[in-house]
Scaffold this active site. Structure first.
Site: not given
Ligand code: ASP
Length: 362
Positions: A90, A212, A230, A240-243, A263-264, A266
């Protein structure tokens, strides 16, 4: 929506707004839980917390703090161990790739005393995005650098480029690709011309997943820092960009209050400004666990798409929030669980159960 029991949620007078749309949480915490340190007398410093995959990270971060380095150095040196671990799929090296089979990493780090953050997103070929984010924090006036610019910045700072796609992650990606559509030219598992026995091994059974590491630390003076790093959502669209690299979503620090992270899923954390909300809830007097639960409630209440809800109208995904208060009190809560988080408050690292908003996923 049926929420799991939570005494402190009610005690905090909580969230009239949340209660208006959700069944209020009731009085008894799950038996045997020992998650939150709301009693300020019991809180100790230094203290480090992390997501459940962070036992090595909290151990290392505590050593670094005890060696007299800053909380910012401590959390980054802690998570680097997990970024370097090929078995953690991850994060960093060995992370699951995007839909084209390319590993793209996101990270942010924030220094509480300076109230300054650094972040990189969609960074390829560099296995320690947290260390690159730290260079953004310390060497630039910027907060976030992405994609090709982040790679150039890393190269300029002497980071080595390498292929981050391990054989295990590549096999998992190929399996995902093969099974996308039964009518394409890839043979799905059920159609493959190999003995059934050979089709299953752990490397090939990696699910579509998030993952993450978040880590936060407070030193003896009460100074705070946090980092999140992450490989993001597996098989994501390229770019793609997560949180995790978004300051205020995947991580946030208010040095006079506390640090928070997520985490989780995003997308849900970005759209709730998750870590910022947790920090603000603590600023408004919530204990760390309640601060996390309120944000999960907020996310549940603002999840409107049918495909993201289960039969009970609850989110069908996981988000976990983490909170570390300035006095060393900490807490974590997850949407469904069960899930653990890691803590090191001076004696030894240990895993504790996260509080849960909902009893089950279904
Ligand atoms: N929050 C990360 C992301 O959405 C993934 C995770 O924590 O599982 O990129």
């Amino acid at each position: 929506m049926n929420h799991i029991d939570r005494r402190s949620f009610l005690a905090a007078g909580a969230a009239a707004a949340a209660a208006a749309s959700c069944t209020p949480l009731r009085a008894t915490p799950a038996a045997g839980r020992q998650t939150t340190r709301t009693d300020a007398d019991a809180a100790t410093r230094p203290c480090v917390i992390s997501s459940g995959n962070g036992m090595p990270a909290v151990t290392r971060a505590m050593e670094v703090l005890n060696g007299g380095e800053s909380p910012t150095d401590a959390v980054v040196k802690g998570v680097v161990l997990v970024e370097n671990d090929p078995d953690d799929m991850s994060v960093g090296y060995g992370g699951l790739p995007n839909e084209h089979g390319v590993v793209e990493l996101d990270s942010s780090v924030m220094d509480g005393p300076m109230h300054k953050a650094g972040a990189v997103a969609a960074l390829q070929n560099i296995k320690n995005p947290s260390r690159v984010a730290l260079r953004v924090l310390r060497d630039t006036d910027h907060v976030m650098i992405v994609g090709e610019g982040a790679l150039q910045f890393a190269r300029a700072h002497g980071f080595q480029e390498e292929n981050l796609l391990t054989p295990k992650a590549r096999k998992a990606w190929l399996k995902w690709k093969r099974n996308l559509n039964p009518n394409d030219d890839w043979l799905d598992d059920a159609q493959r011309l190999i003995p059934a026995k050979a089709q299953s091994n752990s490397a090939n059974d990696i699910p579509f997943t998030w993952g993450t590491i978040h880590c936060a630390a407070v030193d003896t003076n009460g100074d705070l820092s946090a980092v999140t790093t992450t490989s993001g959502l597996s098989y994501k669209l390229p770019g793609r960009v997560g949180d995790s690299p978004i300051v205020g979503a995947g991580m946030y620090v208010l040095n006079d209050v506390g640090a928070a992270g997520a985490t989780g899923r995003g997308e849900s954390v970005i759209q709730s400004c998750g870590a910022f909300q947790v920090a603000q809830n603590m600023a408004n007097g919530d204990d760390p666990e309640t601060a996390c639960l309120k944000v999960l409630t907020w996310i549940a209440d603002h999840t409107k798409r049918q495909d993201l809800l289960n039969a009970n109208g609850q989110p069908n995904f996981e988000v976990t929030m983490y909170a570390l208060r300035k006095d060393g009190a900490y807490g974590s809560a997850t949407m469904h669980g069960p899930r653990k988080f890691a803590v090191h408050d001076g004696n030894e690292p240990r895993l504790l159960e996260c509080a849960r908003l909902f009893e089950t996923m279904n």
